[in-house]
Scaffold this motif. Sequence first.
Motif, PDB file in Angstrom:
ATOM      1  N   ASN A  16      26.383   8.554  45.215  1.00 42.17           N
ATOM      2  CA  ASN A  16      27.685   8.173  45.770  1.00 42.17           C
ATOM      3  C   ASN A  16      28.617   9.439  46.012  1.00 42.17           C
ATOM      4  O   ASN A  16      29.239   9.476  47.148  1.00 42.17           O
ATOM      5  CB  ASN A  16      28.509   7.056  44.931  1.00 42.17           C
ATOM      6  N   ASP A  55      34.894   8.108  45.617  1.00 32.72           N
ATOM      7  CA  ASP A  55      34.497   6.999  44.769  1.00 32.72           C
ATOM      8  C   ASP A  55      35.405   7.309  43.388  1.00 32.72           C
ATOM      9  O   ASP A  55      35.203   8.099  42.765  1.00 32.72           O
ATOM     10  CB  ASP A  55      33.049   6.976  44.524  1.00 32.72           C
ATOM     11  N   ARG A 104      32.451   1.494  44.034  1.00 33.92           N
ATOM     12  CA  ARG A 104      33.679   1.408  45.021  1.00 33.92           C
ATOM     13  C   ARG A 104      34.120   2.587  45.656  1.00 33.92           C
ATOM     14  O   ARG A 104      33.755   3.713  44.922  1.00 33.92           O
ATOM     15  CB  ARG A 104      34.722   0.585  44.391  1.00 33.92           C
ATOM     16  N   LEU A 105      34.610   2.489  46.902  1.00 31.50           N
ATOM     17  CA  LEU A 105      34.937   3.809  47.453  1.00 31.50           C
ATOM     18  C   LEU A 105      36.423   3.542  47.780  1.00 31.50           C
ATOM     19  O   LEU A 105      36.740   2.396  48.291  1.00 31.50           O
ATOM     20  CB  LEU A 105      34.200   4.203  48.629  1.00 31.50           C
TER      21      LEU A 105
END
Length: 357
Positions: free
Chosen positions: A100, A240, A293-294
Amino acid sequence: MADLTDAPAIDPANWTCPAPLRDQGVVVMGHGGGGALSAELIDQVFAPAYGNPTLAGLADSAVLELGGTRLAFSTDSYVVRPLFFPGGCLGDLAVNGTVNDLAMSGARPAYLSTAFVLEEGVELAVVDRVARALGAAARAAEVTVATGDTKVVESGHGDGVYVTTAGVGLVPDGVDIRPQRARPGDAVLVSGPIGLHGVAVMSVREGLEFGVEIASDTAPLAGLVAAMLAVTKDVHVLRDPTRGGLGASLNEIARASGTGVRITERAVPVPDEVANACGFLGLDPLYVANEGRLVAFVPREHADAVLAAMLAHPQGAGAALIGECVAEHPGMVTVATGLGGTRVLDLPLGEQLPRIC
């Protein structure tokens, strides 16, 4: 009433204040929390020691040009406690976290290295379980574990297993994603419900029960980023929100770009179970860590199309538009509350819950 006629004269010149909490001569847990103490450690120790333009960007991964090819390069260490938690473990965390970080530069991750630090006495079955989870996560993220290392420390000088991963990936032509590119007018998007990872780790670490199992959101995000970039390459910022949560990430972007950020509290997707757990423990979900999540800053003219692409992807099914980048209050994040007021969302000093990644 007491007689003060013989009391010594008060001289303000002799007043002293106690040393501030952050004035530390030793490392404290807050230095690893992704907040103000982490920033000070980088600014005062590591940046002066390493000092170079490539490092100065302080993004999730560095973008390098090598032989005419643009590469993203990142490294991260994982010291989560406990090693296994609902929805994941140290092994897949070590893959997804580095994948990520590369994806936050728009890169397509390709190769990873791994380094295991094992404490004498840890069960080989535990090491095997972590390694197998790491390998499965790498295959799911479509990256190759190309090299690695193992070290063993004496009993009592570690905490079972620590893992460090480094990764490289290719950055597509025309992509320039970094925190300095946030602009007033940008829409602020988040890819899904926040706070799940931090609460999942906390629940098993502290033996807490909230009436429903809360699973970590740990997942690779490179595919989601590719779907967003297929809409437009003009995505300004990706982050992130791991340590320090969404609040820390928004503050880092605001300060790096010299712009303000305004979000709407009710627009931020906070699952009921996370809200209830945080309410019980006195935590702010905006500062709770995430691992799948971002947050994205996208020009307003592209925001609807990018949000639609996110919602159509499995890792963006809960995506939402939560705010905007503004010219007012540069370097500061504000939150429009559900009661009609406004509060400042500051950079946390340390971390509400240490050792979550």
